[in-house]
Write a protein that holds these residues in place. Sequence first.
Motif, PDB file in Angstrom:
ATOM      1  N   LEU A 197       0.819  -1.214   0.000  1.00  0.00           N
ATOM      2  CA  LEU A 197       0.000   0.000   0.000  1.00  0.00           C
ATOM      3  C   LEU A 197       0.853   1.265   0.000  1.00  0.00           C
ATOM      4  CD1 LEU A 197      -2.758  -1.145   2.494  1.00  0.00           C
ATOM      5  CD2 LEU A 197      -3.059  -0.683   0.049  1.00  0.00           C
ATOM      6  N   LYS A 198       1.906   1.274   0.786  1.00  0.00           N
ATOM      7  CA  LYS A 198       2.766   2.465   0.843  1.00  0.00           C
ATOM      8  C   LYS A 198       3.523   2.673  -0.459  1.00  0.00           C
ATOM      9  CE  LYS A 198       3.243   2.885   5.772  1.00  0.00           C
ATOM     10  NZ  LYS A 198       4.022   3.587   6.749  1.00  0.00           N
ATOM     11  N   SER A 199       3.978   1.594  -1.070  1.00  0.00           N
ATOM     12  CA  SER A 199       4.765   1.755  -2.294  1.00  0.00           C
ATOM     13  C   SER A 199       3.902   2.095  -3.505  1.00  0.00           C
ATOM     14  CB  SER A 199       5.601   0.506  -2.565  1.00  0.00           C
ATOM     15  OG  SER A 199       4.784  -0.608  -2.797  1.00  0.00           O
ATOM     16  N   ASN A 200       2.651   1.681  -3.513  1.00  0.00           N
ATOM     17  CA  ASN A 200       1.783   1.939  -4.671  1.00  0.00           C
ATOM     18  C   ASN A 200       0.810   3.096  -4.486  1.00  0.00           C
ATOM     19  OD1 ASN A 200       2.304  -0.304  -6.750  1.00  0.00           O
ATOM     20  ND2 ASN A 200       2.189  -1.400  -4.813  1.00  0.00           N
ATOM     21  N   PHE A 201       0.485   3.434  -3.237  1.00  0.00           N
ATOM     22  CA  PHE A 201      -0.549   4.446  -2.999  1.00  0.00           C
ATOM     23  C   PHE A 201      -0.145   5.509  -1.987  1.00  0.00           C
ATOM     24  CE2 PHE A 201      -2.588   0.497  -4.272  1.00  0.00           C
ATOM     25  CZ  PHE A 201      -3.311   0.932  -5.375  1.00  0.00           C
ATOM     26  N   ASP A 202       1.093   5.474  -1.515  1.00  0.00           N
ATOM     27  CA  ASP A 202       1.547   6.417  -0.489  1.00  0.00           C
ATOM     28  C   ASP A 202       0.526   6.467   0.655  1.00  0.00           C
ATOM     29  OD1 ASP A 202       3.274   8.259   0.702  1.00  0.00           O
ATOM     30  OD2 ASP A 202       2.155   9.954  -0.139  1.00  0.00           O
ATOM     31  N   ALA A 203       0.109   5.297   1.081  1.00  0.00           N
ATOM     32  CA  ALA A 203      -0.981   5.179   2.043  1.00  0.00           C
ATOM     33  C   ALA A 203      -0.493   5.163   3.487  1.00  0.00           C
ATOM     34  CB  ALA A 203      -1.769   3.907   1.772  1.00  0.00           C
ATOM     35  N   ASN A 204      -1.329   5.689   4.347  1.00  0.00           N
ATOM     36  CA  ASN A 204      -1.179   5.534   5.779  1.00  0.00           C
ATOM     37  C   ASN A 204      -1.990   4.287   6.140  1.00  0.00           C
ATOM     38  OD1 ASN A 204      -0.800   6.072   8.554  1.00  0.00           O
ATOM     39  ND2 ASN A 204      -2.731   7.188   8.631  1.00  0.00           N
ATOM     40  N   VAL A 205      -1.369   3.307   6.787  1.00  0.00           N
ATOM     41  CA  VAL A 205      -2.059   2.061   7.090  1.00  0.00           C
ATOM     42  C   VAL A 205      -2.251   1.933   8.598  1.00  0.00           C
ATOM     43  CG1 VAL A 205      -2.055  -0.445   6.819  1.00  0.00           C
ATOM     44  CG2 VAL A 205      -1.011   1.000   5.050  1.00  0.00           C
ATOM     45  N   LEU A 206      -3.500   1.838   8.991  1.00  0.00           N
ATOM     46  CA  LEU A 206      -3.875   1.640  10.390  1.00  0.00           C
ATOM     47  C   LEU A 206      -4.156   0.159  10.592  1.00  0.00           C
ATOM     48  CD1 LEU A 206      -6.335   4.660  10.644  1.00  0.00           C
ATOM     49  CD2 LEU A 206      -3.888   4.619  11.209  1.00  0.00           C
ATOM     50  N   GLN A 264     -14.583  -5.845  -4.538  1.00  0.00           N
ATOM     51  CA  GLN A 264     -13.670  -6.931  -4.907  1.00  0.00           C
ATOM     52  C   GLN A 264     -12.407  -6.867  -4.053  1.00  0.00           C
ATOM     53  OE1 GLN A 264     -13.849  -9.494  -7.449  1.00  0.00           O
ATOM     54  NE2 GLN A 264     -12.092 -10.151  -6.258  1.00  0.00           N
ATOM     55  N   GLY A 265     -12.047  -7.989  -3.460  1.00  0.00           N
ATOM     56  CA  GLY A 265     -10.831  -8.075  -2.670  1.00  0.00           C
ATOM     57  C   GLY A 265      -9.776  -8.874  -3.401  1.00  0.00           C
ATOM     58  N   PHE A 266      -8.845  -9.417  -2.649  1.00  0.00           N
ATOM     59  CA  PHE A 266      -7.761 -10.180  -3.242  1.00  0.00           C
ATOM     60  C   PHE A 266      -7.269 -11.227  -2.258  1.00  0.00           C
ATOM     61  CE2 PHE A 266      -5.891  -6.544  -1.096  1.00  0.00           C
ATOM     62  CZ  PHE A 266      -4.848  -7.105  -0.369  1.00  0.00           C
ATOM     63  N   GLY A 267      -6.484 -12.143  -2.766  1.00  0.00           N
ATOM     64  CA  GLY A 267      -5.852 -13.143  -1.922  1.00  0.00           C
ATOM     65  C   GLY A 267      -4.402 -12.767  -1.672  1.00  0.00           C
ATOM     66  N   LYS A 268      -3.912 -13.115  -0.510  1.00  0.00           N
ATOM     67  CA  LYS A 268      -2.527 -12.774  -0.168  1.00  0.00           C
ATOM     68  C   LYS A 268      -1.528 -13.465  -1.084  1.00  0.00           C
ATOM     69  CE  LYS A 268      -3.818 -13.170   4.249  1.00  0.00           C
ATOM     70  NZ  LYS A 268      -3.727 -13.411   5.681  1.00  0.00           N
ATOM     71  N   SER A 269      -1.906 -14.575  -1.695  1.00  0.00           N
ATOM     72  CA  SER A 269      -0.986 -15.259  -2.599  1.00  0.00           C
ATOM     73  C   SER A 269      -0.695 -14.419  -3.843  1.00  0.00           C
ATOM     74  CB  SER A 269      -1.544 -16.619  -3.013  1.00  0.00           C
ATOM     75  OG  SER A 269      -2.737 -16.462  -3.745  1.00  0.00           O
ATOM     76  N   ALA A 270      -1.555 -13.439  -4.148  1.00  0.00           N
ATOM     77  CA  ALA A 270      -1.379 -12.576  -5.318  1.00  0.00           C
ATOM     78  C   ALA A 270      -0.894 -11.178  -4.930  1.00  0.00           C
ATOM     79  CB  ALA A 270      -2.695 -12.476  -6.075  1.00  0.00           C
ATOM     80  N   LEU A 271      -0.481 -11.003  -3.703  1.00  0.00           N
ATOM     81  CA  LEU A 271      -0.187  -9.672  -3.167  1.00  0.00           C
ATOM     82  C   LEU A 271       0.804  -8.872  -4.004  1.00  0.00           C
ATOM     83  CD1 LEU A 271      -0.874  -7.744  -0.874  1.00  0.00           C
ATOM     84  CD2 LEU A 271       0.938  -8.788   0.452  1.00  0.00           C
ATOM     85  N   THR A 272       1.754  -9.501  -4.626  1.00  0.00           N
ATOM     86  CA  THR A 272       2.765  -8.762  -5.390  1.00  0.00           C
ATOM     87  C   THR A 272       2.383  -8.585  -6.859  1.00  0.00           C
ATOM     88  OG1 THR A 272       4.001 -10.799  -5.813  1.00  0.00           O
ATOM     89  CG2 THR A 272       4.638  -9.503  -3.873  1.00  0.00           C
ATOM     90  N   SER A 273       1.186  -8.992  -7.237  1.00  0.00           N
ATOM     91  CA  SER A 273       0.782  -8.896  -8.641  1.00  0.00           C
ATOM     92  C   SER A 273       0.171  -7.533  -8.968  1.00  0.00           C
ATOM     93  CB  SER A 273      -0.216 -10.005  -8.981  1.00  0.00           C
ATOM     94  OG  SER A 273      -1.464  -9.719  -8.394  1.00  0.00           O
ATOM     95  N   ASP A 274       0.235  -7.201 -10.242  1.00  0.00           N
ATOM     96  CA  ASP A 274      -0.374  -5.958 -10.707  1.00  0.00           C
ATOM     97  C   ASP A 274      -1.887  -5.980 -10.529  1.00  0.00           C
ATOM     98  OD1 ASP A 274       2.113  -4.982 -11.454  1.00  0.00           O
ATOM     99  OD2 ASP A 274       1.900  -5.594 -13.552  1.00  0.00           O
ATOM    100  N   VAL A 289      -2.886  -4.446  -7.200  1.00  0.00           N
ATOM    101  CA  VAL A 289      -2.796  -2.981  -7.253  1.00  0.00           C
ATOM    102  C   VAL A 289      -4.031  -2.417  -7.963  1.00  0.00           C
ATOM    103  CG1 VAL A 289      -1.473  -1.021  -8.127  1.00  0.00           C
ATOM    104  CG2 VAL A 289      -0.283  -2.975  -7.112  1.00  0.00           C
ATOM    105  N   ALA A 290      -4.450  -3.059  -9.046  1.00  0.00           N
ATOM    106  CA  ALA A 290      -5.635  -2.601  -9.779  1.00  0.00           C
ATOM    107  C   ALA A 290      -6.896  -2.724  -8.935  1.00  0.00           C
ATOM    108  CB  ALA A 290      -5.780  -3.397 -11.079  1.00  0.00           C
TER     109      ALA A 290
END
Length: 124
Positions: free
Chosen positions: A21-30, A101-111, A114-115
């Motif tokens: 999240l920080k690398s792709n969205f400059d996000a603050n994560v709580l 729509q969510g995602f699975g952690k196994s795909a966490l590094t995929s584009d 991010v989409a």
Amino acid sequence: MTTVLDIGNCNADHFFITTMLKSNFDANVLRAHGADDALTTLEENEVDLIMINRLLDVDHSEGMDVFRKIKSNPKFESIPAMLITNFDDHQKAAMEEGAVQGFGKSALTSDSVVAVVKDALSSS
């Protein structure tokens, strides 16, 4: 700045999600571990996206129970929320209850992850 609330992930998964999240969205994560601390965090912060693990790290209870509790509060019903799960049937069930729509952690590094997050943030 974008703010994301991560609920129910173990330390390692929270680290990897935060990094993405920080690398792709400059996000603050709580971070929260269950419904009570999630609701407190939502009361105290403006959050753009909620990510809920399918099974919570602390007690292995259902993340959808947290989703339902959050969405039952009119103050938070408009915040997009997603389920983090590798299981398509759980993802589909979450979306049928109003999750984005969510995602699975196994795909966490995929584009594709991010989409998915970008789409969820654009709906907030």
